[in-house]
Design an enzyme around this catalytic site. Structure first.
Site, PDB file in Angstrom:
ATOM      1  N   ASP A  93       7.124   4.477 -15.140  1.00 26.65           N
ATOM      2  CA  ASP A  93       7.687   5.788 -15.791  1.00 26.65           C
ATOM      3  C   ASP A  93       9.224   5.999 -15.234  1.00 26.65           C
ATOM      4  O   ASP A  93       9.432   5.172 -14.543  1.00 26.65           O
ATOM      5  CB  ASP A  93       6.479   6.899 -15.461  1.00 26.65           C
ATOM      6  N   GLU A 466       0.213  -2.010 -15.584  1.00 25.78           N
ATOM      7  CA  GLU A 466       1.006  -0.922 -14.808  1.00 25.78           C
ATOM      8  C   GLU A 466       1.713  -1.890 -13.588  1.00 25.78           C
ATOM      9  O   GLU A 466       0.973  -2.685 -12.931  1.00 25.78           O
ATOM     10  CB  GLU A 466       0.206   0.110 -14.193  1.00 25.78           C
TER      11      GLU A 466
END
Length: 645
Positions: A93, A466
């Protein structure tokens, strides 16, 4: 990013995992350690450190080695009157979460302290300290007020909810959304965040002092002491006050472990400084109030296991050794009838989120304890914990059923599609378009396989794919130990795949109508290496024709890029002219369908009318339209692209 699953606080999960222990026993006895000859620990270490440069924000330093990264987030902190640029975004992110960031700094510094000679021998010490300093400088800026009684510490930049609803590169996120800064202070404190930041600065000071950077080390110690005073005097869980951290990095474990942790690191930092302190006594006093688990592991929200090891090293007391060994035995041979689940391929599997990072964390701290046990003459236990760590790091780097490295850009068949916005390089705000990731996220450790060793290279599966600054931190230290133990050879030069897709360009459609030429020009910004915004779009059209500039009529319209300037023709010679049309102030950036593409329709007309009346009109009929010879795209005065027609 981690989800906070804690076995001791999730009895249902604990029961499920216990039921999954079906069972492949990995030989973790006192037999000699071994490792794959084909694994190059020097290269893996080199690339694990490199990964942090992919996460940098602000104006990038000259030593950043990622060719596809660019400057970003230039206004971080402006909403509170501070410069909070710099530091690292957390994962795939674009948010800076200081709690896991500080934890990552501690682990990188701890690895540097314990395996200083290995880093030096591998030629990676400078890269390690540069990357740590990039983060500690940011943490110093985040400590906005260090006056006792007035403490203010910023702990997050960017809103996680907004950020996670947009899939675009870091370099252009500031065009898409505001990035608010969030703080803790004396009226609404955060003991865990303040103490962890203190630990980050204190541990780093030891490493910088070892390198002779005494002034900077002293500054870090000074600020760490103020932070610890903040943590100790004003107590509370940081995520109760800095609520934007929820649910991403909630402090489920409380702050007691961070108080102990921060005190230990300050004791070690003051000791390195040559000063006496009460911090060790403080650590032991607060330790008495801390929960003392054994059946989970060391991670961003639970430093208990790290405190056991450091206190055992510092005091030699049986209490701390027993706590450490209960935990490491749970991960190896079992403790009081409980044992970690092993996958069929040999991965010590705790939970599905960050399965590899949690194993690497355990391996790293286990290596440090193993080294200490060996120094105390406890060879068998030392060997057991060493063998465990070796088996786990080797699993990550390729000794697994898929014969796959889970570190991007290292070894065979490594991941190509991590859950990472900037690496993916989408211009459409889409996780699935383009299909293939456009930038290589060199060195990153992905989340990892499930309890049956299953894993797919799928960026939409953020559990398995991730990445994060917290994933690589202890893994880096573990690789330094593996390099010290087994050797390897860092690459003389790290290379990235060449960029062969178009990034900034203009598509044109040209229509000739009597003495006029109409151009439909579509500007595309699909930039990714690095991504960038065109802040002041200008189209320059170069053309040829037989006319005088004063007889030219130029008009332009756009459905989505408001025209604010149409320049008169400039005569270049030999019947060649150019004119510019701009929609300055409209940013074209790879942020979604409405952002990455703009269209401008330009009409160039020759209105020569020497005689007027019917003869002039007849002349226009037989006049030739302009011949377009070149179209150029500029960002105000900077040439971005041009094409000859």
């Amino acid at each position: 990013m981690y989800l906070n699953f804690n076995l001791s606080k999730n009895p249902k999960l604990k029961q499920i995992l216990a039921g999954l222990m079906a069972f492949v026993l990995v030989a973790l006895t006192s037999s000699p350690s071994f490792s794959l000859e084909s694994i190059n620990y020097g290269e893996a270490l080199q690339k694990s450190i490199l990964f942090y440069e992919a996460q940098q924000t602000g104006k990038l330093p000259e030593w950043n080695r990622f060719p596809w990264r660019g400057d970003s987030t230039p206004k971080d902190g402006a909403d509170v009157g501070l410069d909070l640029t710099g530091g690292w975004v957390d994962a795939g992110d674009n948010v800076k979460f200081n709690f896991p960031l500080a934890f990552s700094v501690v682990n990188l510094a701890w690895g540097g302290i314990e395996y200083y000679d290995a880093y030096q021998a591998a030629g990676q010490l400078e890269h390690l300290t540069q990357n740590i300093k990039w983060a500690t400088d940011y943490l110093l800026s985040s400590f906005a007020n260090d006056n006792p009684g007035e403490y203010v510490l910023y702990g997050q930049v960017g809103n996680g909810e907004l950020d996670h609803n947009w899939w675009g590169p870091l370099e252009v996120v500031h065009y898409e959304m505001e990035r608010p800064a969030y703080k803790i202070d004396t009226t609404c404190p955060g003991t865990d965040l303040a103490a962890e930041t203190a630990a980050a600065l204190a541990s780093s000071s030891i490493l910088f002092r070892n390198q002779g950077e005494t002034e900077y080390a002293n500054l870090l110690v000074q600020k760490a002491e103020r932070l610890f005073d903040f943590a100790d005097t004003y107590r509370g869980k940081y995520s109760d006050c800095l609520q934007a951290a929820n649910p991403f990095y909630t402090s489920n474990n409380g702050y007691q472990d961070e108080l102990v942790w921060g005190a230990i690191w300050l004791y070690k930092a003051k000791q390195a400084q040559g000063s006496d302190s009460e911090y060790l006594a403080k650590a032991e006093s607060e330790y008495a109030q801390m929960s003392k688990p054994y059946n989970y592991t060391y991670q961003f929200d639970d430093k208990s296991y790290g405190t056991y090891v450091l206190l055992a090293q510092l005091t030699g007391k049986e209490e701390y050794q027993q706590r450490t060994e209960a935990w490491l035995d749970f991960w190896t041979i079992g403790y009081q009838g409980e044992k970690i689940t092993y996958t069929p391929g040999g991965l010590a599997f705790l939970v599905k989120w960050a399965s590899l990072a949690l194993s690497a964390n355990t391996s790293f701290v286990g290596f440090i304890y193993s080294d200490w046990l060996k120094s105390q003459g406890q060879i068998d236990k030392a060997q057991r914990y060493l063998n465990f760590g070796v088996s786990q790091i080797d699993y990550i780097l390729g000794k697994n059923p898929a014969q796959r490295s889970y570190q991007i850009g290292y070894g065979e068949n490594s991941p190509q599609n991590p859950h990472h916005r900037t690496a993916h390089g989408s211009w459409l705000n889409s996780m699935s378009d383009p299909v293939e990731t456009r930038n290589l996220l060199m060195g990153a450790l992905v989340g990892g396989p499930d309890e049956q060793d299953n894993w797919e290279d799928d960026r939409t599966d953020w559990i398995r794919n991730e990445v994060g600054v917290g994933y690589n931190a202890a893994f880096t230290g573990a690789l330094a130990k593996m390099y010290a133990e087994f050797g390897g050879e860092p690459l003389a030069e790290i290379t990235f795949p060449s960029v062969n897709q178009p990034q900034l360009y203009v598509e044109s459609q040209i229509k000739e109508i009597q003495a006029a030429t109409e151009l439909t020009l579509s500007i595309f910004n699909q930039s990714h290496a690095p991504a960038k915004g065109i802040e002041n779009p200008v189209l320059r059209i170069t053309y040829q024709g037989k006319f005088e500039p004063e007889n030219m009529s130029i008009s332009a319209v756009s459905p989505n890029c408001p025209i604010n300037s149409i320049a008169q023709p400039v005569k270049l010679g030999n019947g060649t002219f150019s004119t510019q049309v701009s929609c300055e102030g409209t940013v074209i950036y790879p942020g979604g369908e409405e952002d990455y593409k703009k269209q401008i329709v330009v009409k160039l007309a020759n209105e020569s009318d020497s005689n007027g009346g019917w003869f002039g009109s007849l002349g226009n009929i037989f006049s030739k339209p302009m011949r377009i010879i070149k179209i150029s795209l500029l960002d105000r005065d900077e040439l971005l692209w041009e094409s000859k027609l």
